[in-house]
Design an enzyme around this catalytic site. Structure first.
Site, PDB file in Angstrom:
ATOM      1  N   CYS A 122       7.642   2.094   0.934  1.00  0.00           N
ATOM      2  CA  CYS A 122       6.870   1.165   0.852  1.00  0.00           C
ATOM      3  C   CYS A 122       7.695  -0.810   0.301  1.00  0.00           C
ATOM      4  CB  CYS A 122       5.631   1.251   0.163  1.00  0.00           C
ATOM      5  SG  CYS A 122       4.028   2.308  -0.257  1.00  0.00           S
ATOM      6  N   HIS A 264       4.733  -4.700  -5.295  1.00  0.00           N
ATOM      7  CA  HIS A 264       3.371  -4.567  -4.926  1.00  0.00           C
ATOM      8  C   HIS A 264       2.358  -3.905  -5.630  1.00  0.00           C
ATOM      9  CE1 HIS A 264       2.994  -0.614  -1.902  1.00  0.00           C
ATOM     10  NE2 HIS A 264       2.733  -0.073  -2.470  1.00  0.00           N
ATOM     11  N   ASN A 294      -4.075  -0.643  -0.969  1.00  0.00           N
ATOM     12  CA  ASN A 294      -2.337  -0.187  -0.700  1.00  0.00           C
ATOM     13  C   ASN A 294      -1.967  -0.205   0.721  1.00  0.00           C
ATOM     14  OD1 ASN A 294       0.051   1.007  -1.031  1.00  0.00           O
ATOM     15  ND2 ASN A 294      -0.413   2.900  -1.412  1.00  0.00           N
TER      16      ASN A 294
END
Length: 336
Positions: A122, A264, A294
């Site tokens: 990520c 994030h 997400n």
């Protein structure tokens, strides 16, 4: 005479979201139908704070979402695809193992840039921006396009064989799909002011998708996301505070110095815990996880696209990335 240091910054942003919207209850119903498990009503939404997410259609791929975002970013900057000489595809998801997905994006875009992939879970998108900046500062590129396309929904297991299997893959049910892109080039003022990283690779096995590499090149069983969300959260909490302390000490910037703080987002409780631990004013965040879930490395790019129009010259944005592996990364950007 002291010459000013060259500056490189983000000059345009774009995002690409698939049209299909799926509620958490609809996803839970699919899992129940595929597994035969009995789950409490609205369990997915209550546990994660995610109400809806976007899913790519069967004929949409990671490169499709990246390409849509890339076109929007180039249009916003007023650039033609041939105006870029570096294209970095930076994502946890790729269309194929070989070649680099950057080439698929470039073929669709019609650019002729040096193109390659960067992948770090990520944190891929932030890493990609940092790599593009470094290459520009080194004189290896003039103008870069950094893109990401994420379709982690395809790593969800819809038919777990039992409760243990369901729990092992539960973190995967937080996923949604999205694309993002930024143009990175020299600027006269502002730009990327600071970059910091923290890596704890001893935790690489905590979570991920094991298939597709040399360890597990084939087999559907390895194509699903597996891992412990609580374990990852524990690692981030243990080492995350130090990186923010170092950034504040080096830059002299407190929370008041930032117009926005982009973080994030895995789940809503995870984000609330981040606010509690760091003291960041909640009003400076850009909340996307309840609506989009997400979206992996596209998270920060989508958030930046949503607020970019309200930012003015001199505004600073702190971006905080968290990625499996485990890695943390921050980037301080000032609007030119």
């Amino acid at each position: 005479m002291n010459l000013p240091s060259p500056r490189v910054g983000i000059t345009a942003v774009g995002a690409g979201l698939p049209a299909r919207v799926l509620t958490s209850q609809e996803l839970q119903d699919e899992v129940v139908a595929g597994s035969g498990l009995r789950l409490p009503e609205r369990m997915f939404e209550k546990a994660t704070g995610i109400a809806t997410r976007r899913f790519a259609a069967e004929d949409e791929y990671a490169s499709t979402l990246a390409l849509a975002a890339a076109r929007r970013a180039l249009d916003a900057a007023g650039h033609d695809p041939l105006d870029i000489d570096l294209l970095v595809y930076a994502s946890a998801t790729r269309d194929v193992c070989e070649p680099a997905t950057a080439h698929l994006v470039q073929a669709g875009l019609g650019s002729r840039a040096h193109a390659f992939d960067v992948s770090n879970a990520c944190n891929s998108f932030l890493n990609g921006i940092d790599v593009a900046r470094a290459m520009i500062l080194a004189g290896r590129a003039r103008r870069a396009l950094v893109v990401t396309g994420e379709t982690p929904s395809r790593a969800m297991r819809r038919d777990p064989s039992g409760l243990a299997d369901f729990r092992d893959g539960f973190a995967g049910y937080t996923f949604g799909d999205a694309g993002a892109a930024v143009v990175v080039e020299p600027v006269e003022r502002g730009g990327i002011l600071d970059v910091e990283t923290e890596t704890a690779s001893e935790h690489w096995a905590v979570g991920g998708i094991p298939g597709g590499g040399s360890r597990h090149p084939r087999g559907d069983e390895y194509s699903y996301f597996r891992g412990g969300g609580k374990e990852l959260r524990g690692v981030f909490e243990k080492i995350g505070g130090d990186i923010l302390t170092r950034v504040a000490a080096r830059t002299g910037f407190g929370w008041d110095a930032y117009a926005r703080v982009l973080v994030h987002q895995v789940t809503l409780p995870y984000l609330e815990r981040f606010v509690e631990l760091t003291g960041v004013p909640a009003e400076k965040l850009v909340l996307t996880v309840p609506e989009l879930g997400n979206v992996a490395s596209a998270t920060l790019g989508v958030q930046l696209d949503r607020v970019h129009g309200e930012l003015t010259s001199g505004d600073r944005v702190l971006m905080v990335g968290l990625g499996g592996g485990v890695s943390l990364m921050t980037m301080v950007w000032e609007v030119p």
